[in-house]
Design an enzyme around this catalytic site. Structure first.
Site, PDB file in Angstrom:
ATOM      1  N   CYS A 113       0.605  -1.292  -0.143  1.00 15.27           N
ATOM      2  CA  CYS A 113      -0.065   0.130   0.036  1.00 15.27           C
ATOM      3  C   CYS A 113       0.758   1.214   0.005  1.00 15.27           C
ATOM      4  O   CYS A 113       0.270   2.353  -0.457  1.00 15.27           O
ATOM      5  CB  CYS A 113      -0.881   0.034   1.277  1.00 15.27           C
ATOM      6  N   HIS A 253      -3.449   7.168   2.311  1.00 16.98           N
ATOM      7  CA  HIS A 253      -3.741   5.659   1.963  1.00 16.98           C
ATOM      8  C   HIS A 253      -4.950   5.420   2.813  1.00 16.98           C
ATOM      9  O   HIS A 253      -5.220   5.524   3.885  1.00 16.98           O
ATOM     10  CB  HIS A 253      -2.511   4.755   2.227  1.00 16.98           C
ATOM     11  N   ASN A 283     -10.036  -0.202   0.707  1.00 12.58           N
ATOM     12  CA  ASN A 283      -8.536  -0.265   0.770  1.00 12.58           C
ATOM     13  C   ASN A 283      -8.252  -0.865  -0.681  1.00 12.58           C
ATOM     14  O   ASN A 283      -8.267  -1.896  -0.883  1.00 12.58           O
ATOM     15  CB  ASN A 283      -8.101  -1.101   1.771  1.00 12.58           C
TER      16      ASN A 283
HETATM   17  O1  UT7 Z   1      -2.856  -0.974   4.013  1.00  6.62           O
HETATM   18  C1  UT7 Z   1      -2.928  -1.861   5.361  1.00  6.62           C
HETATM   19  C2  UT7 Z   1      -4.152  -2.756   5.444  1.00  6.62           C
HETATM   20  N1  UT7 Z   1      -4.693  -3.466   6.450  1.00  6.62           N
HETATM   21  C3  UT7 Z   1      -5.318  -2.667   7.333  1.00  6.62           C
HETATM   22  O2  UT7 Z   1      -5.623  -1.764   7.032  1.00  6.62           O
HETATM   23  C4  UT7 Z   1      -6.008  -3.365   8.542  1.00  6.62           C
HETATM   24  C5  UT7 Z   1      -5.809  -3.045   9.906  1.00  6.62           C
HETATM   25  N2  UT7 Z   1      -6.613  -3.608  10.752  1.00  6.62           N
HETATM   26  C6  UT7 Z   1      -7.500  -3.242  10.885  1.00  6.62           C
HETATM   27  O3  UT7 Z   1      -8.147  -2.426  10.223  1.00  6.62           O
HETATM   28  C7  UT7 Z   1      -8.539  -3.810  12.223  1.00  6.62           C
HETATM   29  O4  UT7 Z   1      -7.671  -4.543  12.949  1.00  6.62           O
HETATM   30  C8  UT7 Z   1      -9.537  -4.811  11.476  1.00  6.62           C
HETATM   31  C9  UT7 Z   1     -10.872  -4.175  10.942  1.00  6.62           C
HETATM   32  C10 UT7 Z   1      -9.054  -5.772  10.551  1.00  6.62           C
HETATM   33  C11 UT7 Z   1     -10.207  -5.542  12.850  1.00  6.62           C
HETATM   34  O5  UT7 Z   1     -10.687  -4.646  13.883  1.00  6.62           O
HETATM   35  P1  UT7 Z   1     -10.521  -4.927  15.184  1.00  6.62           P
HETATM   36  O6  UT7 Z   1     -11.299  -3.821  16.171  1.00  6.62           O
HETATM   37  O7  UT7 Z   1      -9.030  -5.004  15.625  1.00  6.62           O
HETATM   38  O8  UT7 Z   1     -11.056  -6.238  15.550  1.00  6.62           O
HETATM   39  P2  UT7 Z   1     -10.668  -7.585  16.245  1.00  6.62           P
HETATM   40  O9  UT7 Z   1      -9.707  -8.116  15.232  1.00  6.62           O
HETATM   41  O10 UT7 Z   1     -10.512  -7.274  17.677  1.00  6.62           O
HETATM   42  O11 UT7 Z   1     -12.060  -8.331  16.199  1.00  6.62           O
HETATM   43  C12 UT7 Z   1     -13.015  -8.086  17.146  1.00  6.62           C
HETATM   44  C13 UT7 Z   1     -13.924  -9.294  16.802  1.00  6.62           C
HETATM   45  C14 UT7 Z   1     -13.528 -10.709  16.598  1.00  6.62           C
HETATM   46  O12 UT7 Z   1     -14.672 -11.399  17.482  1.00  6.62           O
HETATM   47  P3  UT7 Z   1     -14.285 -11.956  18.902  1.00  6.62           P
HETATM   48  O13 UT7 Z   1     -12.939 -12.815  18.624  1.00  6.62           O
HETATM   49  O14 UT7 Z   1     -13.903 -11.064  19.524  1.00  6.62           O
HETATM   50  O15 UT7 Z   1     -15.322 -13.033  19.054  1.00  6.62           O
HETATM   51  C15 UT7 Z   1     -13.464 -11.066  15.410  1.00  6.62           C
HETATM   52  O16 UT7 Z   1     -13.620 -12.382  14.955  1.00  6.62           O
HETATM   53  O17 UT7 Z   1     -14.706  -9.039  15.438  1.00  6.62           O
HETATM   54  C16 UT7 Z   1     -14.937 -10.029  14.784  1.00  6.62           C
HETATM   55  N3  UT7 Z   1     -14.690  -9.936  13.287  1.00  6.62           N
HETATM   56  C17 UT7 Z   1     -15.809  -9.770  12.956  1.00  6.62           C
HETATM   57  N4  UT7 Z   1     -17.059  -9.572  12.841  1.00  6.62           N
HETATM   58  C18 UT7 Z   1     -18.045  -9.317  12.207  1.00  6.62           C
HETATM   59  C19 UT7 Z   1     -13.773  -9.673  12.591  1.00  6.62           C
HETATM   60  N5  UT7 Z   1     -14.113  -9.618  11.354  1.00  6.62           N
HETATM   61  C20 UT7 Z   1     -15.248  -9.231  11.498  1.00  6.62           C
HETATM   62  C21 UT7 Z   1     -16.428  -9.161  10.441  1.00  6.62           C
HETATM   63  N6  UT7 Z   1     -17.746  -9.127  10.779  1.00  6.62           N
HETATM   64  N7  UT7 Z   1     -15.926  -8.846   9.194  1.00  6.62           N
END
Ligand code: UT7
Length: 339
Positions: A113, A253, A283
């Site tokens: 990215c 980005h 993204n």
């Molecule tokens: O160019 C760089 C590219 N990468 C990025 O930009 C990614 C950067 N990271 C992020 O944007 C965030 O970390 C995410 C959006 C990927 C995740 O957000 P988060 O607030 O860090 O969520 P999390 O990983 O702590 O997940 C919280 C919960 C989990 O459930 P449990 O384990 O608490 O029961 C996940 O399984 O949300 C769940 N979860 C979802 N639920 C519904 C993860 N993805 C989803 C989803 N829909 N799509």
């Protein structure tokens, strides 16, 4: 030393839109989760007949039209992508052929990215030697998704952007300064591990289509992205004796709205100065800064004498920041743009 400038911008997104509700019918997710965690409402997804090169051609052709230039005027095509047309030859060569850019040398770069800002730094060096360079950032990420992995699949979209960089004639967006960085020790956090020489592809991975898929540890990426982008911007501001109050816009980005808000906080800037259209396009990797720039021009947000700071972060890890001065508005065309 002579400066270089972006003198024309072309952008392209496919016509097919995948909404959060569409995704919720494909996997265990929902609109509310995606909006609150990422700000994303929809993404554009390539049609089956579209490829990285075909999208790139649309963007590059639009940039040439805007500049009233012929493809034969190009000395170089530098194309940055994580999702190439094929292993070899370079996607840039397919675009060179479609454009009939008969005098151009064409090569690919892979910077994730942050790749556009890295590639722009190279283009700047070429343009200072009186070369005319087409820089393309392009990504067909929907074909690298595991559509059952809700953690990653909801974040990305497809698109291509192209800018023409040429020796400055006191026009366009001047590339005043930039700093880009890499840290390969963190490669395992965000990668497409299969298909190269390190990881032979087991038959069961091929059978499941897993050899194309991106692996990402989202939380770790989030923390690093905020810290690194803000740090790079601080360095660029420091190098140029620019204070954050002198910045009219941050052109980031488009990773995730929460990342953009956190970067604004780190830079002590209001979120209103950090451009975002992540809700429309998600993204788009190497394409995202170019799509943002084109959209800002078409929305009438940019004007001469403004100072812009761009920031980006992605796999590698690679990241960077650039300071741009708007001398005059370059022409911009954005095909498929959401109004
Ligand atoms: O160019 C760089 C590219 N990468 C990025 O930009 C990614 C950067 N990271 C992020 O944007 C965030 O970390 C995410 C959006 C990927 C995740 O957000 P988060 O607030 O860090 O969520 P999390 O990983 O702590 O997940 C919280 C919960 C989990 O459930 P449990 O384990 O608490 O029961 C996940 O399984 O949300 C769940 N979860 C979802 N639920 C519904 C993860 N993805 C989803 C989803 N829909 N799509």
């Amino acid at each position: 030393m002579a400066k270089s400038a972006i003198i024309s911008i072309g952008a392209y997104v496919p016509s097919k839109i995948l909404s959060n509700d569409d995704l919720s019918r494909m996997m265990d997710t929902n609109d509310e989760w995606i909006r609150t965690r990422t700000g994303i409402q929809q993404r554009h997804i390539a049609l089956p007949e579209e490829t990285t090169a075909s999208m790139s051609f649309e963007a590059a052709d639009a940039a040439l039209r805007g500049a009233h230039m012929s493809a034969e005027d190009l000395d170089w095509i530098l194309l940055c992508t994580d999702t190439p047309e094929m292993w070899t030859p370079a996607t840039a060569c397919f675009v060179q052929e479609c454009l009939k850019a008969t005098h151009a040398s064409a090569i690919d770069l892979t910077g994730g990215c942050a790749g556009f800002l890295q590639t722009l730094e190279l283009a700047d060096a070429l343009a200072r030697q009186q070369k005319t360079v087409m820089v393309i950032g392009t990504e067909l990420l929907s074909r690298s998704m595991d559509w059952s992995d809700r953690n990653t699949a909801v974040l990305f979209g497809d698109g291509a952007g192209a800018v023409i960089v040429s020796p400055s004639r006191d026009a366009g967006i001047q590339l005043t300064h930039s700093r880009t960085f890499s840290d390969g020790s963190q490669a395992d956090i965000l990668q497409k591990p299969y298909g190269g020489t390190r990881n032979p592809i087991p038959p069961e991975i091929v059978a499941s289509g897993g050899h194309h898929r991106i692996h990402m540890e989202g939380k770790k990426v989030f923390r690093q992205a905020v810290y690194r982008m803000a740090n790079a911007a601080h360095q660029v501001l420091q190098d140029t004796n620019t204070s954050p109050e002198d910045i009219d816009w941050v052109v980031p980005h488009q990773a995730n709205q929460r990342i953009l808000d956190a970067v604004a906080g780190e830079l002590h800037l209001p979120t209103s100065k950090v451009f975002s259209h992540v809700r429309h396009y998600a993204n788009t990797g190497s394409a995202s800064v170019i799509l943002a720039l084109a959209d800002m021009i078409l929305k009438g947000l940019l004007e001469p004498n403004q100072r812009l700071v761009s920031v980006a972060f992605g796999d590698g890890f690679s990241w960077g920041s650039a300071l741009w001065d708007v001398t005059s508005l370059p022409p911009a065309e954005f095909l498929g743009r959401d109004m």
